[in-house]
Motif scaffolding. Structure first.
Motif, short mmCIF file in Angstrom:
data_model
loop_
_atom_site.label_atom_id
_atom_site.label_comp_id
_atom_site.label_asym_id
_atom_site.label_seq_id
_atom_site.Cartn_x
_atom_site.Cartn_y
_atom_site.Cartn_z
N MET A 1 93.95 25.15 13.39
CA MET A 1 93.50 24.73 12.07
C MET A 1 92.85 25.91 11.35
SD MET A 1 91.88 20.96 12.75
CE MET A 1 91.29 21.38 14.40
N VAL A 2 92.82 25.86 9.99
CA VAL A 2 92.24 26.94 9.22
C VAL A 2 90.74 27.00 9.47
CG1 VAL A 2 91.86 27.81 6.89
CG2 VAL A 2 94.00 26.66 7.45
N ARG A 3 90.22 28.19 9.65
CA ARG A 3 88.79 28.34 9.92
C ARG A 3 88.01 27.99 8.66
NH1 ARG A 3 87.25 33.80 12.70
NH2 ARG A 3 88.56 32.75 14.24
N LEU A 4 86.84 27.36 8.83
CA LEU A 4 86.00 26.99 7.70
C LEU A 4 85.53 28.22 6.93
CD1 LEU A 4 83.68 24.28 9.29
CD2 LEU A 4 85.50 23.90 7.66
N GLN A 5 85.46 28.08 5.59
CA GLN A 5 84.89 29.13 4.76
C GLN A 5 83.38 29.17 5.01
OE1 GLN A 5 86.76 31.14 2.70
NE2 GLN A 5 88.50 30.17 3.67
N GLU A 6 82.75 30.30 4.78
CA GLU A 6 81.32 30.44 5.02
C GLU A 6 80.49 29.73 3.95
OE1 GLU A 6 79.78 31.67 7.64
OE2 GLU A 6 81.74 31.96 8.54
N SER A 7 81.02 29.61 2.75
CA SER A 7 80.26 28.97 1.68
C SER A 7 81.16 28.05 0.90
CB SER A 7 79.67 30.04 0.74
OG SER A 7 80.70 30.80 0.15
N VAL A 8 80.55 27.08 0.27
CA VAL A 8 81.30 26.11 -0.52
C VAL A 8 81.23 26.51 -1.98
CG1 VAL A 8 81.44 23.69 -1.21
CG2 VAL A 8 80.75 24.27 1.11
N TRP A 191 88.79 13.89 13.73
CA TRP A 191 87.34 13.86 13.97
C TRP A 191 87.05 13.37 15.38
CZ3 TRP A 191 83.44 16.22 11.99
CH2 TRP A 191 82.14 15.77 12.23
N ALA A 192 87.78 12.35 15.81
CA ALA A 192 87.58 11.82 17.16
C ALA A 192 87.97 12.85 18.23
CB ALA A 192 88.40 10.55 17.35
N LEU A 193 88.88 13.76 17.87
CA LEU A 193 89.36 14.78 18.83
C LEU A 193 88.58 16.08 18.75
CD1 LEU A 193 93.22 14.32 18.37
CD2 LEU A 193 91.88 13.69 20.39
N ARG A 194 87.50 16.12 17.96
CA ARG A 194 86.81 17.39 17.73
C ARG A 194 86.25 17.99 19.01
NH1 ARG A 194 83.69 13.22 16.35
NH2 ARG A 194 81.42 13.22 16.71
N GLY A 195 85.98 17.16 20.01
CA GLY A 195 85.49 17.68 21.28
C GLY A 195 86.59 18.14 22.21
N LEU A 196 87.84 17.98 21.77
CA LEU A 196 89.02 18.40 22.54
C LEU A 196 89.84 19.35 21.66
CD1 LEU A 196 89.96 14.86 23.90
CD2 LEU A 196 88.85 16.69 25.21
N PRO A 197 89.39 20.57 21.49
CA PRO A 197 90.00 21.49 20.52
C PRO A 197 91.50 21.73 20.71
CG PRO A 197 88.49 22.66 21.98
CD PRO A 197 88.26 21.21 22.20
N GLU A 198 91.96 21.84 21.95
CA GLU A 198 93.39 22.09 22.16
C GLU A 198 94.23 20.90 21.70
OE1 GLU A 198 94.33 23.25 26.11
OE2 GLU A 198 93.05 25.04 26.08
N LEU A 199 93.76 19.70 22.00
CA LEU A 199 94.48 18.50 21.58
C LEU A 199 94.41 18.33 20.06
CD1 LEU A 199 96.11 16.15 22.67
CD2 LEU A 199 93.98 14.86 22.97
N ALA A 200 93.26 18.63 19.48
CA ALA A 200 93.12 18.56 18.03
C ALA A 200 94.05 19.55 17.34
CB ALA A 200 91.67 18.83 17.63
N GLU A 201 94.16 20.74 17.91
CA GLU A 201 95.05 21.77 17.35
C GLU A 201 96.51 21.30 17.41
OE1 GLU A 201 95.10 25.45 15.46
OE2 GLU A 201 93.33 24.73 16.52
N GLU A 202 96.88 20.70 18.52
CA GLU A 202 98.25 20.20 18.67
C GLU A 202 98.52 19.07 17.68
OE1 GLU A 202 101.13 18.09 22.03
OE2 GLU A 202 99.28 19.09 22.65
N PHE A 203 97.57 18.17 17.54
CA PHE A 203 97.72 17.06 16.60
C PHE A 203 97.90 17.59 15.17
CE2 PHE A 203 96.18 13.93 13.60
CZ PHE A 203 96.71 12.73 14.07
N ALA A 204 97.07 18.56 14.79
CA ALA A 204 97.15 19.13 13.44
C ALA A 204 98.49 19.83 13.21
CB ALA A 204 96.00 20.11 13.21
#
Length: 233
Positions: A1-8, A191-204
């Motif tokens: 997933m795209v990395r978050l920007q430092e500021s909004v 959001w539910a997969l946020r603690g499982l980064p590899e699975l979240a990445e695959e889902f995305a």
């Protein structure tokens, strides 16, 4: 997933960036067609936020900006993910209608980017997706209203039935409402997969690919324009 920007960035900054992009692209550019549509959406959301129509103004603004940032990052510097790739590849195809460009962009942005933007906003605000649901629904209402206007403005007239018939058939297979509902479900799943980064990445990644396939179908070339029509070649 795209990395978050430092500021909004503020909504006004998002609007300025969209205007700059639109001014840089030639008339008829497919990405430019979507950019014009999205600019109208963002300006309308900004007006409604300023008018106090969103109970959680900070949440709505954060979601709006994070949502826009997903598109702007692609348009300004890339890389271009699978969901956006068809629009960027076909942006100057002479046999693709402006309405197709607009809806393919909306499909990529709502079907893919909106889910990731909800997750981004939740991380920034320290909240759950359900806390942003009201703002999400308000954004959806603006999108649906504008989609109806876009279809009316960009759809060929009744004198061009040889064009309108296949176009109507093609676009009838896609629904903004269904795309929005799927985007919300995807956001909750990510959001539910946020603690499982590899699975979240695959889902995305799978979401990106599926949405890209739908965009590619929306951009099916439908033949040359009638040069004598008001829609031009």
């Amino acid at each position: 997933m795209v990395r978050l920007q430092e500021s909004v960035v503020g909504v006004d900054g998002v609007v300025a960036r969209m205007r700059a992009l639109g001014a840089a692209w030639p008339e008829g550019d497919g990405v430019g067609v979507f950019n014009g549509v999205y600019l109208a959406v963002t300006e309308e959301l900004d007006r409604r936020i300023d008018a106090g129509e969103f109970p959680d103004r900070r949440g709505a603004s954060t979601l709006d900006v994070r949502f826009a940032e997903r598109y702007l990052t692609v348009a300004e510097r890339g890389p271009v993910p699978a969901c956006w790739r068809p629009l960027f590849q076909f942006r100057r195809h002479p046999d693709v209608r402006p309405l197709q460009f607009a809806l393919a962009g909306i499909n990529a942005h709502v079907g893919h980017d909106l889910a990731l933007a909800v997750v981004d906003a939740c991380r920034v605000l320290g909240c759950e997706p359900e806390d942003l649901e009201t703002g999400f629904e308000h954004v959806g209402e603006v999108l649906v209203a504008l989609e109806e206007r876009i279809r009316e403005e960009l759809m060929p007239g009744p004198d061009l039935l040889q064009v309108a018939d296949p176009l109507t058939h093609l676009l009838g297979s896609w629904s903004l409402e269904r795309a929005r509902e799927a985007g919300w479900s995807a956001a909750r799943a990510l959001w539910a997969l946020r603690g499982l980064p590899e699975l979240a990445e695959e889902f995305a990644a799978r979401l990106d690919a599926v949405v890209g396939l739908a965009s590619r179908m929306l951009l099916t070339p439908l033949g040359r324009w009638d040069p004598c029509s008001p829609y031009g070649p």
